[in-house]
Design an enzyme around this catalytic site. Structure first.
Site, PDB file in Angstrom:
ATOM      1  N   HIS A 159       0.426  -1.257   0.018  1.00  0.00           N
ATOM      2  CA  HIS A 159      -0.086  -0.220   0.380  1.00  0.00           C
ATOM      3  C   HIS A 159       0.831   0.661   0.000  1.00  0.00           C
ATOM      4  CE1 HIS A 159      -3.366   1.911   0.286  1.00  0.00           C
ATOM      5  NE2 HIS A 159      -4.174   1.301   1.288  1.00  0.00           N
ATOM      6  N   ASP A 375      -8.892  -8.951 -17.508  1.00  0.00           N
ATOM      7  CA  ASP A 375      -9.688  -9.997 -18.172  1.00  0.00           C
ATOM      8  C   ASP A 375      -7.571  -9.652 -19.048  1.00  0.00           C
ATOM      9  OD1 ASP A 375      -9.310 -11.917 -20.595  1.00  0.00           O
ATOM     10  OD2 ASP A 375     -10.772 -10.915 -21.538  1.00  0.00           O
TER      11      ASP A 375
END
Length: 433
Positions: A159, A375
């Site tokens: 992070h 994808d």
């Protein structure tokens, strides 16, 4: 308890030459939650040979790291002791694993964010990598092949170098390369100039920022909870529309969070006079003048919150709670710059990060991020979400993959509060329909 067999674990380095040097981290980077954000993507086998072939995933990852070269670096310290990213090109962790226990439908039926799921599907984080210089890899990836032929892609990005939108940017680029796009044709080139979010020379803290201040020790009833029960709840497009209508056209995030806030107060049986605080985040990218570059890669979100009594939240229409949520998420450039300037005068590495009190809720929006459509050449995920929740009182609001207009909630509450929350929430959604 289910297990997975790790087949391979290696370090993947950028596929080409990358810049050396260091990336300066802004106050927002330093103030971000320490450690990694583990996420999981579930993919149904599409019948094609070579489905999520390890070589294809590894090679496309190496090519993506050329553009996103700081991800292949390590945390370090500059001459003043400030944390930075050393662009060493040392690489990221890439593992493959196999599960003889899970088929995709079984997994989707029982998955909730928890330690067990993270441990199964995301590589273990290096112990020294949370904030220490010369820590471990900043990205951990695991491709797990299920017994049905489906795949779980687990990853954890540190992070300190990226918020949710930046993580989505990286995944989108990696996926486009895996589908065959040239690495040079990244959808949006990344920008690593974090000094765009530096404090102003003449600091001007115009607002109070309690979200970044240490809190006094709360009473036992309000103590933060590290143990939690979690759930995944889906709202259909029609249910979201009805909820927004009840909130006078509030945004999807504000409307959904308003109902969650109401129902959490009821499920927790908070006294009417108890203060409850809704914590959220604001993405500053489009709120600054000029806006940050489209490819800004880093932490560009700031903490914000609004407070009310539990009685006010519970007894008022849900639209009232939505207006409260709007108050917590509508600030502009002055507020954002005030946060950055405030953080310049505090020890950003030691800000409160221990969670929220038992009366509070922290809501994060992943709506509109491309993560739900990641994808890699074999179709979009059947599910995407956080692998763990960290503590009680946390909610992610996300697009539900493959369900146009539907919203998925990943929610954590105290174990004793979750059954009542699910009942109250379902009743309220049914009443709105």
């Amino acid at each position: 308890m289910a297990t997975v067999d790790v087949l391979t674990s290696e370090v993947v380095v950028p596929a080409g030459e990358t810049p050396a040097g260091a990336v300066w981290l802004s106050n927002l980077d330093l103030a971000a939650r320490r450690g990694y954000t583990p996420t999981v993507f579930f993919y149904r086998h599409n019948g094609e040979p070579g489905f999520f072939a390890a070589d294809a995933m590894r090679d496309s990852l190496a090519r993506a790291l050329v553009a996103f070269y700081p991800v292949a670096g390590r945390l370090g310290l500059d001459g003043d002791g400030r944390v930075q990213v050393d662009c060493t090109g040392e690489g990221v962790v890439f593992a493959t694993a196999r599960s003889g226990h899970y088929a995709l439908d079984d997994l989707m039926g029982e998955f909730v964010p928890c330690d067990e799921m993270r441990d199964l599907f995301v590589p273990a984080a290096p112990a020294a990598a949370s904030c220490c210089p010369r820590g471990g890899a900043l990205l951990l990836v695991q491709v797990t092949y299920l017994r049905c032929g489906g795949v779980v892609l687990g990853m954890a990005l540190h992070h300190s170098i990226a918020d949710g939108r930046s993580a989505a940017h990286f995944v989108e680029t990696w996926a486009s390369i895996a589908r065959g796009a040239p690495a040079a044709d990244a959808p949006v080139p990344p920008c690593f100039d974090h000094r765009l979010l530096a404090a102003r020379p003449a600091r001007a803290v115009l607002y109070d920022h309690p979200e970044y201040k240490p809190e006094p020790a709360p009473p036992a009833r309000a103590a933060t909870a590290s143990t939690y029960a979690s759930a995944i709840i889906t709202l259909t497009k029609q249910q979201v529309g009805a909820l927004r209508a009840a909130c006078a056209g509030a945004s999807t995030f504000r409307a959904v969070v308003a109902l969650v806030w109401q129902c959490a107060c009821r499920a927790r049986a908070l006294p009417p006079e108890a203060e409850t605080r809704l914590h959220s985040m604001i993405d500053t990218r489009q709120r600054l003048s000029p806006p940050l570059p489209p490819g800004y890669f880093g932490n560009a979100v700031i903490r914000t919150s609004t407070a009310a009594t539990a009685g006010e939240v519970v007894s008022s229409p849900v639209g009232h709670a939505a207006r409260r949520a709007r108050a917590a998420t509508s600030q502009g450039e002055d507020y954002a710059r005030s946060v950055v300037d405030y953080l310049e005068g505090v020890d950003a590495m030691n800000l409160p990060r221990s969670g929220v009190s038992r009366a509070d809720l922290r809501a994060i929006s992943w709506l509109g991020m491309s993560l739900a459509d990641a994808d890699f050449g074999w179709g979009s995920p059947a599910f995407m979400g956080p692998a763990i929740m960290y503590y009680s009182g946390f909610v992610y609001v996300m697009n539900a993959p493959g369900k146009d207009g539907a919203v998925a909630l990943a929610l954590s509450l105290e174990p004793e509060s979750m059954p009542e929350f699910r009942k109250v929430f379902a009743d309220e959604v049914a009443r709105l329909a």
